[in-house]
Motif scaffolding. Structure first.
Motif: not given
Length: 302
Positions: A79, A75-77, A82, A72
């Motif tokens: 990858t 902070p948006s997580h 998507e 990741v």
């Protein structure tokens, strides 16, 4: 693999890389169906959803979703994967011999071809069959309808054998490209008369063109335009893309001057029966009586 490199790959390249990763992880892996077809170099329409492996036990057979993952970012997580399709594994309870090809184990070429033909649509099957029997498009590994027909005899069910044989009876080694094969199969299913393939035309100045499709009685010429025709160097014959387009227009003008109607279409149209029908109707070609939406097999349409 570096994530940015992975994200930059085209879907076909990601599919092949995934299959290579499976082989690296499990050197004894035996590939079948569409995965084997890709490695043999057969033309498959669309990118398969899974990597297909043969000779699984009953307990290990079945589909598994993609395990492609990436770290990741912040902070948006997110990858970065998507919106990028990954390819799962499909293990088949399927006992068959395999052969070695460039460090991989694959079902042999005839068996691979008929396995794919038995599973897919009629139109996509015609693309693969035309390619497999064409000495000009598949010179190093070209096979024959007779060889494929013999391989079809080993299929498990009568329905599958009939399905493959219906595609083989329609296949034509003179089809010039995957797009032409797809178009011709769609025309057949839609009930349009069968065209002549690769006809040569001459006028007072000499050779004009070799066309993809010709309906002699109607005076209609059909041309499939793939992107590669104008974008890839090997198809341009030393011309720029603009020069190639201009040369194509001049050839078309000469054909029209001879009294022929010329209709052109691309992949998006060949893939869409409604769009292809509209194109051909507008050019003056009509479906034959009582043959609209011919069905080789209910599942074979498409």
């Amino acid at each position: 693999m570096d994530k940015q490199h992975w994200l930059g790959l085209k879907p076909w390249q990601r599919y092949a890389a995934t299959a290579r990763a499976v082989a690296a992880e499990n050197p004894s892996a035996e590939f079948c169906f569409e995965t084997a077809a890709v490695f043999w170099g057969l033309q498959v329409v669309g990118v398969p959803s899974h990597i297909h492996l043969a000779n699984a036990s009953r307990g290990h057979a079945g589909a598994r979703s993609s395990s492609t993952c990436a770290a990741v970012v912040g902070p948006s997580h997110a990858t970065g994967l998507e919106r990028v399709r990954g390819y799962g594994i499909y293990r088949h309870y399927y006992s068959t011999g395999t052969v070695a090809l460039r460090g991989l184990r694959l079902t042999d070429l005839p068996r691979t071809a008929v396995d794919v033909l038995a599973r897919g649509s009629f139109s996509k099957g015609v693309v693969l069959a035309d390619h497999a029997i064409s000495a000009s498009r598949f010179p190093s590994l070209v096979t024959s309808k007779a060889t494929l027909g013999m391989a079809a005899e080993n299929l498990a069910s009568h329905a599958k054998r009939e399905r493959v044989n219906s595609i083989l009876s329609f296949a034509d080694k003179n089809s010039g490209s995957a797009g032409e094969s797809l178009s011709r199969a769609q025309m057949h299913l839609l009930g349009f008369p069968a065209p002549e393939l690769q006809c040569e035309f001459h006028d007072a100045m000499g050779f004009v063109a070799r066309t993809d499709f010709f309906w002699r009685d109607q005076g209609i010429i059909g041309e499939f335009d793939g992107d590669a025709k104008y974008l890839q160097d090997e198809y341009l014959g030393g011309l720029s893309a603009r020069e190639a387009v201009l040369a194509e227009k001049k050839r078309e003008d000469r054909l029209r001057a001879m009294g022929f109607t010329v209709v052109r279409w691309d992949w998006a149209t060949a893939n869409d029966p409604a769009k292809l029908t509209a194109k051909l109707l507008a050019a003056g070609l009509a479906p034959e009586p009582n043959t609209a939406k011919r069905t080789i097999h209910q599942r074979a349409q498409g």
